[in-house]
Every structure is written in structure tokens, then in C-alpha cells.
Enzyme design. Structure first.
Site: not given
Length: 313
Positions: A261, A154, A232, A279
Site C-alpha cells: 500500500e 472480535r 492485512r 484501506h
């Protein structure tokens, strides 16, 4: 449904937390500094877990919750959830696909433009008063550049459509060739990188895609190539990326995600050929609210015995 215990294992927007608190007996994992205390007091009553891209439910945690029925992720990624364990125990899993596609794709294009046109650096140039001493240096054109996309799902497809608006030839790599796609397919990431000016990571994180961007891929992209990661952090071998940028073996990088992170390699802070974001791919009011509504809708459907809105397991 106020007697149903739901465990929140990650920070979410206030709207979602408030709605969960209204509808359920909401437990927040941060209220229990010792996980053992949480499990001792509530393991027999928790029927749902709500997490996000950074926190979910691993096999050990799932085994410790004997009444767990559903894990609802406030993100599209579910790499923090042990899907095999959920299947084994009949635990349902939902996520929030589609509603964040546009925001993440928009941000990918924004990162490309910011990186190639040095928008952030130019902004600092003006703020620091340097323009008075002379014009900013010439940058790099985006329109017409070849864009390679890893993962034509997508989000990858949405990025491709946007890049087409800049007259960019599009190519891609995925586990299998998309027969319905008009874009050029490469059977390996190295081949894709070798034939791309800009390489965009937009695939799910799995064992197969962990460090899919390694030294060989980075070298194939080369000193005139640019890496964009909105997937990611663990898609990228971060030490290899840092060394390639410091050594000039890669032209630049636009990164919304990182391996550990919120910790970001400090070596990147002084480089002007990188754009670093915290992010925020889906980080708009509109999208985060729509994601929250999906989480709430999935939980409600489950506990009322109705079909789930976005089932994964």
C-alpha cells in the site's frame, strides 16, 4: 507532561495530532527526511512512539531509542511493531481493539454485497448512460451463501453475526478450535476454502498467516468463489491472486488491503469482478476519534503510573 517527547511515525487524524501536540513535546518523523538527523537530535529524549497499521517500531529503531517506554498503535494490528524486542527491553505496547470492530465488520459485509451484486459496476453503468441501451446483467445472490472466516476473533465473530442475518451458514479456521463457538470448524484453510462460497480474511498478520491465501487456497475456493480481505495485504499472495482473477480461477475479490500500500496491481483496475478500497475498514469519524482517544488514554495512563487501557505488552 509537556516536557515528555513523543514521536509520531505515521499520519493520523488532525484531532489526535493536535491533542498530542497540546499535551507533549511532539516530534513528527516526516519533519526529519534523514532518520539519522532525528536520532542525533532526539534519541535520548523520546519516551513514546505513536504509529499505526503501516508504521510502528522495528528492532533497529527500538534499539536506537534508549529512553523509549511505550509504543502506542493507532490501529488494532501491531505487525509493524517488534513485540519480542519490546518485551525484551520492557517497553509497553498498546493498540486500539474493540472500538473498530463494528466498522470493519460492516465494511466486510459491504464488500460482499458490492462484489456479488456488482454495486460499483452498476453505478458506473448508470453514470455512463448505458442503462438507456438496456438493463444491466444479472448478478449473484448473497443470502444463503456459505461464508468461511479465517480468524474468529472480535472482528471475525462480528462478521459472522452479520452474515447470519443473511441466512448464511458460517464456518471458520483459526489456530485452535473455539469450543464455545456454534460455527463449523475446519482444521485447515484449504478445507475451509473448499467448503465456502465466500472466504473472509479476518486474522492478525503473523509469520504463520503471511500469505495464508496462496495458490492452493485460491484454487480450492474456485471459479465460483469469492475472496474478501479486510485483514492485512500480506495475508494474500498478491501475484497469485491477480493471476487467478485474470485466468478465471477465482470468481471475484473484495479487497480493502494490499501487499504494498498504497500501490495496487494495475491488472486489477480493468476487472469488474473486483472491488478495491483504500484501506478504510475503520475509516469513520466516530471510530477514528474513539481510536485516537484510546491512544491518548493509554499514553496518559502510562505517564501517570496508572493501568493501561488496552495493554498488549
Amino acid at each position: 507532561m509537556g516536557s515528555i517527547s513523543v514521536l509520531l511515525v505515521a499520519k493520523v487524524i488532525p484531532y489526535l495530532e493536535q491533542e498530542l501536540n497540546k499535551r507533549y513535546n511532539l516530534l513528527r518523523i516526516w519533519d526529519y527526511p534523514q532518520k539519522s538527523q532525528l536520532l542525533t537530535q532526539h534519541s535520548a529524549s523520546i519516551r513514546a512512539v505513536v504509529g499505526n497499521a503501516s508504521a510502528g517500531a522495528d528492532a533497529e529503531f527500538i534499539d536506537a531509542l534508549p529512553k523509549l517506554e511505550i509504543v502506542s498503535s493507532y490501529s488494532v494490528g501491531v505487525d509493524m511493531i517488534d513485540l519480542n524486542k519490546c518485551k525484551e527491553k520492557g517497553i509497553r505496547v498498546t493498540n486500539t481493539p474493540d472500538v473498530l470492530t463494528d466498522d470493519v465488520a460492516d465494511l466486510a459485509i459491504g464488500l460482499i454485497l458490492a462484489l456479488l451484486r456488482r454495486i460499483c459496476e452498476s453505478d458506473r453503468y448508470v453514470r455512463n448512460g448505458n442503462w438507456k441501451s438496456g438493463d444491466y446483467k444479472l448478478t449473484t445472490k448473497f443470502s444463503g451463501k456459505t461464508v468461511g472466516i479465517i480468524g474468529l476473533g472480535r472482528i471475525g465473530t462480528a462478521i459472522a453475526k452479520r452474515a447470519e442475518g443473511f441466512n448464511c451458514p458460517i464456518s471458520y479456521f483459526s489456530r485452535t478450535q473455539k469450543q464455545e463457538s456454534k460455527y463449523k470448524y475446519y482444521p485447515s484453510v484449504v478445507e475451509l476454502a473448499s467448503n465456502s462460497d465466500i472466504l473472509v480474511v479476518a486474522c492478525p498478520l503473523t509469520e504463520e498467516t503471511h500469505h495464508i491465501i496462496n495458490r492452493e487456497v485460491i484454487n480450492a475456493l474456485g471459479p465460483k468463489g469469492y475472496l474478501i480481505n479486510i485483514g492485512r495485504g500480506k495475508h494474500v499472495d498478491e501475484p497469485e491472486l491477480v493471476s487467478a482473477l485474470l485466468e478465471g480461477r477465482l470468481g471475484g475479490a473484495g479487497l480493502d488491503v494490499f501487499e504494498n500500500e498504497p500501490h495496487v496491481p494495475e491488472e486489477l483496475f480493468g476487472l469488474e469482478n473486483v472491488v478495491l478500497l483504500p484501506h478504510v475498514g475503520s475509516g469513520t469519524v466516530e471510530t477514528r476519534t474513539a481510536m485516537a482517544d484510546l491512544v491518548l488514554g493509554n499514553l496518559e495512563a502510562h505517564f501517570l503510573g496508572k493501568p493501561l487501557l488496552t495493554p498488549l505488552v
